[in-house]
Design a protein around this motif. Sequence first.
Motif, mmCIF file in Angstrom:
data_model
loop_
_atom_site.group_PDB
_atom_site.id
_atom_site.type_symbol
_atom_site.label_atom_id
_atom_site.label_comp_id
_atom_site.label_asym_id
_atom_site.label_seq_id
_atom_site.Cartn_x
_atom_site.Cartn_y
_atom_site.Cartn_z
ATOM 1 N N MET A 564 0.825 -1.207 0.000
ATOM 2 C CA MET A 564 0.000 0.000 0.000
ATOM 3 C C MET A 564 0.861 1.261 0.000
ATOM 4 S SD MET A 564 -2.819 -1.427 -0.333
ATOM 5 C CE MET A 564 -3.588 0.165 -0.552
ATOM 6 N N ILE A 565 2.019 1.213 0.653
ATOM 7 C CA ILE A 565 2.942 2.352 0.607
ATOM 8 C C ILE A 565 3.346 2.641 -0.837
ATOM 9 C CG2 ILE A 565 5.326 3.034 1.146
ATOM 10 C CD1 ILE A 565 4.966 1.674 3.863
ATOM 11 N N VAL A 566 3.702 1.587 -1.571
ATOM 12 C CA VAL A 566 4.129 1.756 -2.965
ATOM 13 C C VAL A 566 2.949 2.192 -3.831
ATOM 14 C CG1 VAL A 566 5.096 0.555 -4.971
ATOM 15 C CG2 VAL A 566 6.039 0.143 -2.695
ATOM 16 N N ALA A 567 1.750 1.681 -3.551
ATOM 17 C CA ALA A 567 0.571 2.090 -4.324
ATOM 18 C C ALA A 567 0.313 3.587 -4.158
ATOM 19 C CB ALA A 567 -0.644 1.278 -3.885
ATOM 20 N N PHE A 568 0.333 4.079 -2.930
ATOM 21 C CA PHE A 568 0.118 5.513 -2.708
ATOM 22 C C PHE A 568 1.260 6.340 -3.283
ATOM 23 C CE2 PHE A 568 -3.170 4.375 0.377
ATOM 24 C CZ PHE A 568 -4.089 5.400 0.161
ATOM 25 N N ALA A 569 2.474 5.812 -3.286
ATOM 26 C CA ALA A 569 3.604 6.536 -3.880
ATOM 27 C C ALA A 569 3.422 6.655 -5.393
ATOM 28 C CB ALA A 569 4.916 5.832 -3.551
ATOM 29 N N HIS A 570 2.938 5.597 -6.051
ATOM 30 C CA HIS A 570 2.622 5.682 -7.479
ATOM 31 C C HIS A 570 1.569 6.755 -7.726
ATOM 32 C CE1 HIS A 570 4.787 2.607 -9.686
ATOM 33 N NE2 HIS A 570 4.573 1.720 -8.730
ATOM 34 N N ARG A 571 0.560 6.756 -6.882
ATOM 35 C CA ARG A 571 -0.518 7.740 -7.039
ATOM 36 C C ARG A 571 0.002 9.156 -6.843
ATOM 37 N NH1 ARG A 571 -4.212 9.908 -3.263
ATOM 38 N NH2 ARG A 571 -6.265 10.440 -4.132
ATOM 39 N N LEU A 572 0.877 9.357 -5.864
ATOM 40 C CA LEU A 572 1.446 10.685 -5.631
ATOM 41 C C LEU A 572 2.316 11.116 -6.800
ATOM 42 C CD1 LEU A 572 2.084 13.173 -3.948
ATOM 43 C CD2 LEU A 572 3.790 11.824 -2.691
ATOM 44 N N ALA A 573 3.132 10.202 -7.326
ATOM 45 C CA ALA A 573 3.977 10.547 -8.473
ATOM 46 C C ALA A 573 3.124 10.969 -9.657
ATOM 47 C CB ALA A 573 4.855 9.350 -8.848
ATOM 48 N N GLU A 574 2.036 10.269 -9.876
ATOM 49 C CA GLU A 574 1.136 10.619 -10.976
ATOM 50 C C GLU A 574 0.537 12.001 -10.759
ATOM 51 O OE1 GLU A 574 -3.076 8.829 -11.864
ATOM 52 O OE2 GLU A 574 -1.572 7.553 -12.838
ATOM 53 N N HIS A 575 0.145 12.295 -9.535
ATOM 54 C CA HIS A 575 -0.423 13.609 -9.220
ATOM 55 C C HIS A 575 0.600 14.720 -9.447
ATOM 56 C CE1 HIS A 575 -2.562 16.784 -7.073
ATOM 57 N NE2 HIS A 575 -1.470 16.970 -6.336
ATOM 58 N N LEU A 576 1.820 14.531 -8.953
ATOM 59 C CA LEU A 576 2.845 15.559 -9.117
ATOM 60 C C LEU A 576 3.246 15.730 -10.572
ATOM 61 C CD1 LEU A 576 5.165 14.770 -6.053
ATOM 62 C CD2 LEU A 576 3.473 16.606 -6.274
ATOM 63 N N ALA A 577 3.260 14.640 -11.321
ATOM 64 C CA ALA A 577 3.631 14.730 -12.732
ATOM 65 C C ALA A 577 2.597 15.495 -13.546
ATOM 66 C CB ALA A 577 3.803 13.322 -13.306
ATOM 67 N N GLN A 578 1.343 15.417 -13.131
ATOM 68 C CA GLN A 578 0.266 16.088 -13.871
ATOM 69 C C GLN A 578 0.160 17.570 -13.548
ATOM 70 O OE1 GLN A 578 -3.155 13.742 -12.836
ATOM 71 N NE2 GLN A 578 -2.735 12.170 -14.366
ATOM 72 N N ARG A 579 0.726 17.965 -12.407
ATOM 73 C CA ARG A 579 0.696 19.386 -12.059
ATOM 74 C C ARG A 579 1.595 20.162 -13.005
ATOM 75 N NH1 ARG A 579 3.224 20.378 -7.463
ATOM 76 N NH2 ARG A 579 2.129 22.332 -7.035
ATOM 77 N N SER A 580 1.150 21.335 -13.397
ATOM 78 C CA SER A 580 1.976 22.154 -14.294
ATOM 79 C C SER A 580 3.199 22.629 -13.546
ATOM 80 C CB SER A 580 1.165 23.355 -14.798
ATOM 81 O OG SER A 580 0.740 24.151 -13.707
ATOM 82 N N ARG A 581 4.273 22.798 -14.271
ATOM 83 C CA ARG A 581 5.509 23.284 -13.647
ATOM 84 C C ARG A 581 5.303 24.712 -13.127
ATOM 85 N NH1 ARG A 581 10.002 20.260 -15.132
ATOM 86 N NH2 ARG A 581 9.608 18.693 -16.734
ATOM 87 N N PRO A 582 5.767 24.996 -11.902
ATOM 88 C CA PRO A 582 5.624 26.340 -11.359
ATOM 89 C C PRO A 582 6.341 27.347 -12.242
ATOM 90 C CG PRO A 582 6.269 24.789 -9.639
ATOM 91 C CD PRO A 582 6.410 24.072 -10.926
#
Length: 582
Positions: A564-582
């Motif tokens: 579950m730690i790795v699953a949430f880490a995948h989800r977080l990486a996907e979220h951060l990757a989709q955010r536009s660059r500041p």
Amino acid sequence: MIQDLADLGDAPIGPCDVLIVGGGPAGLTVARGLAAAGRSTLVLESGGLQEQESTEALNETLGEAGLWTPHQADRRQRFHAHQTRMWAHGRQGFGVRCRALGGSTVAWAGKSAAFAELDYTARPWVPDSGWPVTAADLAPHVDRAAEALNLGLNCYDGRLWEHLRRAPPAHRPDPAVLDSFFWQFARSTLDPTDVLHAGTEFLHAAPKGCRVLTGATVLEVLTDASGARACAVRVADATGARRTIEARTIVLAASAIENARLLLNSRAHHRHGLGNQHDMVGRCLMDHPSARIARFSPQAIPAVSRLYGFYGLRGPRGVSMYMHGLAPTARVQADECLLNCAAYTMGERAPDDPWSAVRRIAKRQSRNVLSDAQAILKSPGIMAKGLARLAFQSQRVPKAWTHFAVQQVLRWRPGLAVEEYLTRGVPHKLVGLSLDAVCEQAPDRNNRIELSPKTDRFGMPLPVAHWRIGEREMHTLTRLATLVQQEFARAGLPPPVLADWIADRDAHSPDIIDMGHTAGTTRMAADPGRGVVDADCKVHDVDGLYVAGASIFPTSGHANPTLMIVAFAHRLAEHLAQRSRP
């Protein structure tokens, strides 16, 4: 690129896009996911490529007075030191932390399972339960996590029998009361005789665009003048030299103990720590209370071992190993106000087990070297068998031969294969079969991580763990034991003999310890008053600061947490990757 921070000298480290604190399974998963999306990352790992005594000292965790009885302290030492190389109860008074690239996977057994749908729901009998995400939200990420951990099919209940192409056992507990529960084991993609170690796997296929600095101990998260945006970290190298590293986004992935410690110590603009406006950082500390709840008579061992042993399932990544246990159904949990829990069988080692004696002598932890030496000399057969297995695992045996042999063992003798993984390739002298249980812990705000006046060599306050087992956990473990006993008798199976502390109803001397599955100190909640991070793992009211790892769990279920730690880490990486660059 992997470098030691001290080797850089005065060389500048420019601002990075995403800075990740911690090189364990959570941090490395986020780094790999962002690298695949073309984002540059910098991972700061306090340890080195291997555990070292100098960095192990930084794991010191204090326990409040009276946290453990002498018997529990002795059991913790025997239980946790079996898997770890440097861990000691006297230093880590709570939890199990490994400070090296790979984090907790340096010392785990690979045991994995996913949360049940019930774990995400708000249950009236479990205070502060309920997640701001659902099992359906996590399902695709759990599948990706299983692939990353080299696991097989994500199926952990009685439905696995169909995939195994086996009928459920004819004699078994009522599945409406106690259903089958399965765990599987993460296997290395590089060495078929070993479990998966996240650091080794990462080094073997390091993603482009990711830089790793070892020997980099983060002391504090810094914000801008407003205190509303994280912008940098203060870090020390092995010599004690300090520097500041700026970043647009910061992810804390340093364990449930260290994540809370870092936030509480980040007080430049927040007197009580960063993200702690509602006094929730460090609170709701959880682990999986674990206890030996029963034993089987010697006559019952063959039958019970066959029923609750290990099964192999062929899949796209080879044969996966599944361990069979029991868990109360969701209906029983609701009817009897039980926490989520499960039971499984474990072989009991003899007091004079020779390989345990070898380990004690090698680690200089033997209380009686003469007695341990005699244990070794009295069991030449077990010693010879273990040495033969270790020779088979050596680098001189061609990997193709080893891989073929392991696949055949996994397919036809999965129990033997799991024994190899759990014992690190050496046999042990066994004298019995026990029934062990692992239990969810209800969130309790009085269970927490605080900072001590005592500091480590970098001047950072040591963490203090306040952790107590409540009536819900005691009731759950006791009821699980009696359910197994009753259901085995009803099914015509040999019922286990209850542990003394359960049979005597002695709540003051339970044989319960932590499993090293620390969670909950920066819990996820939609309401900032009930948690530290939101559904996207961002710290409430602090832009640019995220948390990864089991510290975000609002409740912990009973499953081993790494999947579950790795699953949430995948989800977080996907979220951060989709955010536009500041």
